[in-house]
Design an enzyme around this catalytic site. Structure first.
Site, short mmCIF file in Angstrom:
data_model
loop_
_atom_site.label_atom_id
_atom_site.label_comp_id
_atom_site.label_asym_id
_atom_site.label_seq_id
_atom_site.Cartn_x
_atom_site.Cartn_y
_atom_site.Cartn_z
N LYS A 22 9.56 22.23 -14.57
CA LYS A 22 8.39 21.30 -14.08
C LYS A 22 8.25 21.38 -12.77
CE LYS A 22 6.75 17.00 -14.83
NZ LYS A 22 6.56 15.70 -15.68
N HIS A 30 0.26 12.35 -29.49
CA HIS A 30 0.23 11.17 -29.37
C HIS A 30 -0.84 10.41 -30.31
CE1 HIS A 30 0.45 11.74 -24.71
NE2 HIS A 30 1.51 11.24 -25.03
N GLU A 83 -2.96 18.07 -12.10
CA GLU A 83 -3.31 18.58 -13.47
C GLU A 83 -4.94 18.97 -13.50
OE1 GLU A 83 -1.43 16.27 -16.67
OE2 GLU A 83 -3.21 16.72 -18.04
N HIS A 138 1.57 17.57 -27.52
CA HIS A 138 1.22 16.17 -26.87
C HIS A 138 -0.21 15.54 -27.68
CE1 HIS A 138 4.60 16.58 -24.56
NE2 HIS A 138 4.72 15.28 -24.29
N HIS A 178 8.04 8.61 -28.94
CA HIS A 178 7.37 9.64 -28.36
C HIS A 178 7.85 11.12 -28.56
CE1 HIS A 178 4.80 11.67 -25.29
NE2 HIS A 178 6.21 12.06 -24.77
N ASN A 208 1.38 19.55 -21.79
CA ASN A 208 0.64 18.76 -22.82
C ASN A 208 1.13 19.25 -24.20
OD1 ASN A 208 0.14 16.58 -21.23
ND2 ASN A 208 -1.70 17.61 -20.76
N GLU A 212 11.05 17.66 -25.73
CA GLU A 212 10.50 18.22 -24.42
C GLU A 212 11.08 19.14 -23.91
OE1 GLU A 212 7.67 16.76 -23.44
OE2 GLU A 212 7.59 14.68 -24.13
N LYS A 222 4.17 11.38 -11.95
CA LYS A 222 3.05 10.39 -12.70
C LYS A 222 3.70 9.34 -12.80
CE LYS A 222 0.45 13.91 -15.60
NZ LYS A 222 0.46 14.33 -16.95
N ARG A 261 0.87 -1.10 -0.06
CA ARG A 261 -0.02 -0.01 0.11
C ARG A 261 0.87 1.35 0.11
NH1 ARG A 261 -3.08 -3.02 3.50
NH2 ARG A 261 -4.70 -3.97 2.40
N ARG A 268 -0.65 22.71 -15.06
CA ARG A 268 -0.07 21.47 -15.34
C ARG A 268 -0.49 20.84 -16.89
NH1 ARG A 268 2.05 16.26 -11.96
NH2 ARG A 268 3.16 15.24 -13.51
P1 NAD Z 1 12.83 4.23 -22.03
O1 NAD Z 1 12.81 4.05 -20.47
O2 NAD Z 1 12.17 2.91 -22.68
O3 NAD Z 1 14.34 4.15 -22.72
C1 NAD Z 1 14.61 4.36 -23.96
C2 NAD Z 1 15.68 3.35 -24.21
O4 NAD Z 1 16.97 3.92 -23.85
C3 NAD Z 1 15.75 1.83 -23.58
O5 NAD Z 1 15.83 0.91 -24.64
C4 NAD Z 1 16.68 2.00 -22.50
O6 NAD Z 1 17.17 0.76 -22.27
C5 NAD Z 1 17.84 2.90 -23.17
N1 NAD Z 1 18.39 3.68 -22.28
C6 NAD Z 1 18.14 4.31 -21.19
N2 NAD Z 1 19.03 5.06 -20.53
C7 NAD Z 1 20.22 4.71 -21.29
C8 NAD Z 1 21.39 5.37 -21.20
N3 NAD Z 1 21.96 6.29 -20.64
N4 NAD Z 1 22.41 4.91 -22.49
C9 NAD Z 1 21.83 3.94 -23.23
N5 NAD Z 1 20.58 3.45 -23.37
C10 NAD Z 1 19.63 3.82 -22.47
O7 NAD Z 1 12.06 5.18 -22.74
P2 NAD Z 1 11.96 6.74 -22.18
O8 NAD Z 1 11.93 7.56 -23.79
O9 NAD Z 1 12.93 7.29 -21.48
O10 NAD Z 1 10.53 7.01 -21.65
C11 NAD Z 1 9.29 6.64 -22.18
C12 NAD Z 1 8.17 6.53 -21.45
O11 NAD Z 1 8.15 7.43 -20.29
C13 NAD Z 1 6.96 6.26 -22.05
O12 NAD Z 1 6.45 5.11 -21.41
C14 NAD Z 1 6.22 7.37 -21.47
O13 NAD Z 1 4.78 7.20 -21.25
C15 NAD Z 1 6.80 7.80 -20.30
N6 NAD Z 1 6.48 9.25 -19.77
C16 NAD Z 1 6.21 9.47 -18.59
C17 NAD Z 1 5.88 10.71 -18.18
C18 NAD Z 1 5.72 11.12 -16.81
O14 NAD Z 1 5.38 12.33 -16.39
N7 NAD Z 1 5.69 10.09 -15.89
C19 NAD Z 1 6.42 11.83 -18.94
C20 NAD Z 1 6.76 11.56 -20.52
C21 NAD Z 1 7.10 10.20 -20.55
N1 GLY Z 2 5.00 14.74 -18.96
C1 GLY Z 2 3.53 15.64 -18.47
C2 GLY Z 2 3.35 15.84 -17.08
O1 GLY Z 2 4.18 15.32 -16.36
O2 GLY Z 2 2.28 16.37 -16.55
#
Ligand code: NAD
Ligand code: GLY
Length: 360
Positions: free
Chosen positions: A229, A254, A239, A250, A266, A247, A187, A145, A123, A243
């Site tokens: 941020k 998206h 949001e 996006h 993305h 977007n 971004e 998030k 929890r 916040r």
């Molecule tokens: P990811 O975590 O899949 O990383 C992308 C690739 O890079 C992976 O193959 C990983 O192994 C590799 N990698 C990571 N760090 C590395 C490094 N230093 N050197 C070499 N390779 C490396 O993807 P991402 O683009 O980091 O994140 C995308 C995700 O984030 C999506 O699921 C999206 O929905 C989410 N997201 C969340 C928020 C939020 O506010 N929580 C905001 C934007 C995106």
């Molecule tokens: N990535 C958008 C947010 O965190 O609100």
């Protein structure tokens, strides 16, 4: 402990963000001083674990922080309820209890999955973010998030759950593939356009230094994004209003990402979405064509796409727009710039205006 430090101000749930080239080796010593958890599971994808797992684990061990590394297969395909369940079982088998914590070492997939796991295991147990992609460093690791994808859509199951600390080692960006780095840059440009004209100019001035990964420039860039941020999240964590400006790019982004069956990553879809939003802003008389052109030029000069590929089915994009998570009461909301550094949120965009932007 680091050249750049800031706080996300959320009262009792406030937390620090540390940014420094090479901070990975100091994380153990800093965590040992903080009263976060008695022991940790470090969650990482198998690729990042190979690259940085041993440095982090050595730093934790040297500082006497008890921790065990747990990995899962890399990629968005792992951000689901099945991997969530497998990791939950693993934590239980390791005997993690209410006093234990999680450490997310990786990109946004690892951070979102680990954060959601932390929000629900026993929890709720504390967690720490160590983001390793540029996208995770400037966006997903800050703000709380968390969540996973389900077959019906991305990020549809999750929770707002803030970390206890964020450690950003900008040196890890040297191993990040260029495509992923540029996805993060989209971004970064977003922050300038939505809230900070000075920072936008910094991006224009420092384009070469950024692409060369000049450490002081990268640290300043990441710091400014985290500052913006943090300000936005502190004002509107859930949001309900401000916040939503995050977007920008996006909504159409998206839809483009989904219509490409996620072959467009993305950040690149966000770049296309930002240019489309700027065109909508010009068509609505909100923004001058010259300003919109200036941003499109910067996006293009960094090597990011600005046009929706011809091959993508426009009707599919429109269908995805209507089912967007940000749709409220059937209305699609768009974040549109009025000038570089300021945006408004509107649902007064006509279907003809959308068609015109998609047609280009
Ligand atoms: P990811 O975590 O899949 O990383 C992308 C690739 O890079 C992976 O193959 C990983 O192994 C590799 N990698 C990571 N760090 C590395 C490094 N230093 N050197 C070499 N390779 C490396 O993807 P991402 O683009 O980091 O994140 C995308 C995700 O984030 C999506 O699921 C999206 O929905 C989410 N997201 C969340 C928020 C939020 O506010 N929580 C905001 C934007 C995106
Ligand atoms: N990535 C958008 C947010 O965190 O609100």
């Amino acid at each position: 402990m680091s050249s750049y430090q800031l706080d996300v101000g959320l009262g009792e749930r406030s937390y620090p963000i540390f940014i420094e080239d090479g901070i990975m080796e100091q994380i153990g010593a800093d965590l040992a001083k903080r009263d976060i958890a008695s022991r940790y599971a470090v969650i990482s994808d198998d690729h990042v674990a190979k690259l940085y797992g041993s440095t982090l684990m050595a730093s934790l061990e040297q500082a006497g922080v008890q921790a065990e590394l747990v990995t899962f297969p890399r990629g968005e395909a792992s951000k689901n309820l099945q991997v969530f369940a497998e990791l939950s079982s693993r934590l239980a088998q390791m005997g993690l209890d209410r006093k234990s914590g999680l450490i997310a070492l990786g990109g946004g997939v690892t951070g979102d999955l680990t954060g959601f796991l932390a929000s629900s295991y026993m929890r709720g147990i504390p967690f720490v973010q160590i983001p390793t992609t540029l996208l995770a460093q400037v966006d997903s690791s800050v703000g709380g998030k968390t969540g996973v994808d389900i077959p019906e859509g991305k990020n549809l199951v999750g929770a707002f759950y803030q970390p206890k600390a964020v450690y950003i080692d900008t040196a890890v960006l040297t191993t990040l593939p260029l495509e992923e780095f540029l996805g993060g840059i989209a971004e970064v440009i977003k922050y300038g356009v939505i809230r900070d004209f000075e920072f936008y100019c910094f991006m224009e001035r420092n384009l070469d230094a950024i692409l060369e990964l000049n450490p002081p420039v990268i640290q300043e860039m990441v710091h400014t994004c985290c500052r913006i941020k943090a300000e936005v999240v502190a004002e509107d964590e859930r949001e309900s209003d401000l916040r939503r400006i995050l977007n920008f790019g996006h909504t159409i982004g998206h839809a483009v990402e989904a219509a490409s069956d996620f072959s467009i990553i993305h950040g690149h879809a966000v770049a296309i979405g930002m240019v489309a939003a700027l065109r909508l802003a010009v068509a609505s008389g909100l923004c001058k064509k010259k300003e919109a052109g200036r941003v499109a030029t910067l996006i293009h000069t960094f090597g990011l796409p600005t046009e929706i590929p011809e091959a993508l089915d426009r009707e599919r994009i429109k269908a995805y727009l209507k089912t967007d998570k940000k749709t409220i009461g059937g209305s699609v909301f768009y974040v549109l710039p009025t000038t570089i550094g300021k945006v408004i949120i509107t649902n007064e965009i006509t279907e003809e205006q959308i068609d015109a932007v998609l047609k280009r």
